[in-house]
Design a protein around this motif. Structure first.
Motif, PDB file in Angstrom:
ATOM      1  N   ILE A 221       0.840  -1.212   0.000  1.00 51.30           N
ATOM      2  CA  ILE A 221       0.000   0.000   0.000  1.00 51.30           C
ATOM      3  C   ILE A 221       0.869   1.254   0.000  1.00 51.30           C
ATOM      4  N   SER A 222       1.810   1.312   0.953  1.00 51.54           N
ATOM      5  CA  SER A 222       2.589   2.536   1.152  1.00 51.54           C
ATOM      6  C   SER A 222       3.432   2.898  -0.060  1.00 51.54           C
ATOM      7  N   PHE A 223       3.917   1.886  -0.772  1.00 49.16           N
ATOM      8  CA  PHE A 223       4.771   2.161  -1.931  1.00 49.16           C
ATOM      9  C   PHE A 223       3.977   2.185  -3.238  1.00 49.16           C
ATOM     10  N   ARG A 224       2.639   2.229  -3.134  1.00 50.00           N
ATOM     11  CA  ARG A 224       1.717   2.484  -4.247  1.00 50.00           C
ATOM     12  C   ARG A 224       1.885   1.491  -5.411  1.00 50.00           C
ATOM     13  N   LEU A 225       2.123   0.237  -5.085  1.00 51.88           N
ATOM     14  CA  LEU A 225       2.354  -0.745  -6.138  1.00 51.88           C
ATOM     15  C   LEU A 225       1.091  -1.085  -6.920  1.00 51.88           C
ATOM     16  N   GLU A 226      -0.070  -0.679  -6.409  1.00 51.69           N
ATOM     17  CA  GLU A 226      -1.311  -0.885  -7.171  1.00 51.69           C
ATOM     18  C   GLU A 226      -1.309  -0.096  -8.474  1.00 51.69           C
ATOM     19  N   GLU A 227      -0.492   0.967  -8.525  1.00 53.05           N
ATOM     20  CA  GLU A 227      -0.419   1.779  -9.739  1.00 53.05           C
ATOM     21  C   GLU A 227       0.244   1.030 -10.901  1.00 53.05           C
ATOM     22  N   LEU A 228       0.987  -0.032 -10.579  1.00 54.57           N
ATOM     23  CA  LEU A 228       1.760  -0.739 -11.604  1.00 54.57           C
ATOM     24  C   LEU A 228       1.310  -2.186 -11.786  1.00 54.57           C
ATOM     25  N   SER A 229       0.335  -2.631 -11.015  1.00 51.54           N
ATOM     26  CA  SER A 229       0.025  -4.059 -10.948  1.00 51.54           C
ATOM     27  C   SER A 229      -1.373  -4.388 -11.480  1.00 51.54           C
ATOM     28  N   LYS A 230      -1.439  -5.486 -12.185  1.00 52.46           N
ATOM     29  CA  LYS A 230      -2.722  -5.995 -12.664  1.00 52.46           C
ATOM     30  C   LYS A 230      -3.234  -7.140 -11.799  1.00 52.46           C
ATOM     31  N   ASN A 231      -2.367  -7.629 -10.893  1.00 49.47           N
ATOM     32  CA  ASN A 231      -2.743  -8.776 -10.064  1.00 49.47           C
ATOM     33  C   ASN A 231      -2.181  -8.631  -8.652  1.00 49.47           C
ATOM     34  N   VAL A 285      -6.329  -6.613   5.062  1.00 48.60           N
ATOM     35  CA  VAL A 285      -7.656  -6.426   4.474  1.00 48.60           C
ATOM     36  C   VAL A 285      -7.666  -5.232   3.535  1.00 48.60           C
ATOM     37  N   LYS A 286      -7.044  -4.159   3.987  1.00 52.02           N
ATOM     38  CA  LYS A 286      -7.044  -2.912   3.208  1.00 52.02           C
ATOM     39  C   LYS A 286      -6.360  -3.072   1.858  1.00 52.02           C
ATOM     40  N   VAL A 287      -5.281  -3.861   1.800  1.00 53.09           N
ATOM     41  CA  VAL A 287      -4.520  -3.982   0.554  1.00 53.09           C
ATOM     42  C   VAL A 287      -5.384  -4.557  -0.563  1.00 53.09           C
ATOM     43  N   ALA A 288      -6.246  -5.504  -0.208  1.00 52.17           N
ATOM     44  CA  ALA A 288      -7.138  -6.080  -1.216  1.00 52.17           C
ATOM     45  C   ALA A 288      -8.095  -5.027  -1.749  1.00 52.17           C
ATOM     46  N   GLU A 289      -8.568  -4.162  -0.863  1.00 46.23           N
ATOM     47  CA  GLU A 289      -9.487  -3.098  -1.271  1.00 46.23           C
ATOM     48  C   GLU A 289      -8.786  -2.091  -2.172  1.00 46.23           C
ATOM     49  N   VAL A 290      -7.550  -1.737  -1.819  1.00 49.00           N
ATOM     50  CA  VAL A 290      -6.791  -0.755  -2.597  1.00 49.00           C
ATOM     51  C   VAL A 290      -6.509  -1.264  -4.015  1.00 49.00           C
ATOM     52  N   PHE A 291      -6.063  -2.501  -4.115  1.00 51.56           N
ATOM     53  CA  PHE A 291      -5.723  -3.058  -5.429  1.00 51.56           C
ATOM     54  C   PHE A 291      -6.979  -3.310  -6.262  1.00 51.56           C
ATOM     55  N   SER A 292      -8.028  -3.774  -5.609  1.00 53.59           N
ATOM     56  CA  SER A 292      -9.281  -4.017  -6.336  1.00 53.59           C
ATOM     57  C   SER A 292      -9.837  -2.718  -6.903  1.00 53.59           C
ATOM     58  N   LYS A 293      -9.793  -1.669  -6.122  1.00 54.63           N
ATOM     59  CA  LYS A 293     -10.272  -0.360  -6.573  1.00 54.63           C
ATOM     60  C   LYS A 293      -9.451   0.152  -7.753  1.00 54.63           C
ATOM     61  N   ALA A 294      -8.165  -0.204  -7.795  1.00 55.81           N
ATOM     62  CA  ALA A 294      -7.283   0.226  -8.887  1.00 55.81           C
ATOM     63  C   ALA A 294      -7.452  -0.647 -10.137  1.00 55.81           C
ATOM     64  N   GLY A 295      -8.293  -1.682 -10.040  1.00 54.09           N
ATOM     65  CA  GLY A 295      -8.569  -2.522 -11.201  1.00 54.09           C
ATOM     66  C   GLY A 295      -7.804  -3.827 -11.255  1.00 54.09           C
ATOM     67  N   ALA A 296      -7.058  -4.154 -10.222  1.00 53.55           N
ATOM     68  CA  ALA A 296      -6.282  -5.392 -10.214  1.00 53.55           C
ATOM     69  C   ALA A 296      -7.166  -6.588  -9.859  1.00 53.55           C
ATOM     70  N   LYS A 297      -6.793  -7.752 -10.382  1.00 54.09           N
ATOM     71  CA  LYS A 297      -7.442  -8.995  -9.997  1.00 54.09           C
ATOM     72  C   LYS A 297      -6.854  -9.447  -8.666  1.00 54.09           C
ATOM     73  N   VAL A 298      -7.677  -9.696  -7.672  1.00 52.47           N
ATOM     74  CA  VAL A 298      -7.216 -10.051  -6.330  1.00 52.47           C
ATOM     75  C   VAL A 298      -7.515 -11.509  -6.035  1.00 52.47           C
ATOM     76  N   SER A 299      -6.494 -12.233  -5.577  1.00 52.29           N
ATOM     77  CA  SER A 299      -6.648 -13.649  -5.226  1.00 52.29           C
ATOM     78  C   SER A 299      -6.162 -13.878  -3.802  1.00 52.29           C
ATOM     79  N   ASP A 300      -6.838 -14.756  -3.079  1.00 55.51           N
ATOM     80  CA  ASP A 300      -6.393 -15.192  -1.761  1.00 55.51           C
ATOM     81  C   ASP A 300      -5.778 -16.580  -1.886  1.00 55.51           C
ATOM     82  N   LEU A 301      -4.927 -16.935  -0.941  1.00 59.30           N
ATOM     83  CA  LEU A 301      -4.272 -18.240  -0.952  1.00 59.30           C
ATOM     84  C   LEU A 301      -5.035 -19.228  -0.075  1.00 59.30           C
TER      85      LEU A 301
END
Length: 340
Positions: A221-231, A285-301
């Motif tokens: 989250i802090s390093f804003r990797l959702e800006e570069l990630s699709k997954n 929990v928050k990281v999934a919300e941040v990436f999902s909002k940015a359009g990334a596909k989110v998967s749990d293990l």
């Protein structure tokens, strides 16, 4: 102006008080805390910086200002990888530090990011009072480092194009894992690996030097990797990546403090642990919300995926670590005795 004997005596009597007051005024000790994470503001921002600031404020308050702190986020005081060595030499007072970064000069530290060894926060935090934690703390003490606050973080994998969930997904990808042991597991799965601190991940992924970065939920989250990630493969609930990121202090500096101040630092440090746990879990929990909002596909293990990674980890990372030194083998054995 005439100076009478009475003035002289009065001045002589007052002098000790003035000297005493002057000494008290200069009695405060200022400690520097450096870390790699972004600065926070109030109740917002990276919880690791907030933990450091909360710790500093509480110690300063309870010491009546005898202990003060200067905090340097974002590796603004010194580069990330230099902080451990600087604490050992007494050139840096404190740092909230991913312990596996010290693996180059203290190989046993890589137990703090051993893939699939810790699989829950309860298991990781239990180390503190178990033989593995006591042995590890003694080892660090011998290296000139004291653990002040135990902080564990789960992590996930952010990737530019392809998902990184199972070992099969890793083949052909360039991945930052975070420790030698993580790298060994990833290489066995067919990946190329990069060795760099998490605060350098954004640029590495932006330039294409890195296809995927595995790091803590908070850093994702802090390093804003959702800006570069699709997954995103999250660390929510289950993860093969749990890192020990404690608040550390130079033993050289700690030992110079009066006993009362030492006790205060260790007491407040322990009191910060519930705050660290809460912050880490909330960010899972928050990281999934941040990436999902940015359009990334989110998967749990799930358990099956974790076991695939663990099978590889046992034959590579665990085996390699245990073969380094007698203490490494002992630490690994003791860690396996702590149940999830």
């Amino acid at each position: 102006m005439l100076i009478s004997r009475r003035h002289v005596l009065a001045g002589a009597i007052a002098a000790p008080a003035v000297i005493s007051f002057s000494r008290l005024a200069n009695a405060a000790t200022t400690l520097k805390i450096s870390h790699q994470f972004p600065s926070s503001s109030g109740d917002e921002g990276d919880f690791r910086d907030r933990l450091v600031r909360k710790f500093a404020a509480e110690v300063e308050k309870r010491s009546n200002g005898e202990l003060k702190f200067e905090i340097y986020p974002g590796s603004s005081l010194m580069k990330t990888n230099a902080q451990f060595s600087a604490m050992r030499k007494g050139a840096l007072d404190m740092s909230l530090y991913p312990i596996s970064y010290a693996g180059g000069e203290a190989p046993e530290c890589n137990i703090g990011l051993m893939p699939c060894l810790v699989s829950s926060y309860a298991q990781g935090l239990a180390w503190k009072t178990k033989p593995v934690g006591e042995e590890f703390a003694t080892y660090l003490d011998g290296k000139g480092i004291k653990i002040i606050t135990w902080v564990w973080q789960a992590g996930g994998a952010a990737s530019r194009e392809r998902p990184l969930v199972t070992p099969a997904d890793a083949k052909g990808m360039k991945i930052r894992g975070g420790s030698r042991e993580m790298d060994l597991m990833l290489q066995a799965a067919g990946a190329a690996v990069l060795n760099l601190p998490s605060n350098e991940l954004y640029v590495a992924m932006q330039t294409g030097a890195c296809d995927a970065g595995i790091t803590s939920s908070t850093s994702l989250i802090s390093f804003r990797l959702e800006e570069l990630s699709k997954n995103l493969a999250t660390g929510k609930g289950k993860s093969y990546w749990f890192m020990l990121e404690p608040l550390l202090m130079s033993k050289t500096i700690f030992d110079k403090l009066p006993k009362a101040q030492q006790d205060l630092i260790t007491t407040v440090g322990a009191e910060m642990e519930p705050f660290g746990l809460k912050g880490a879990q909330e960010d899972d929990v928050k990281v999934a919300e941040v990436f999902s909002k940015a359009g990334a596909k989110v998967s749990d293990l799930d358990d099956a995926v974790i076991e695939q990674w663990r099978t590889i980890a046992r034959d590579t990372a665990w085996k390699d670590y245990a073969g380094k030194t007698a203490l490494s083998a002992k630490l690994l054995k003791l860690a396996e005795e702590v149940q999830a």
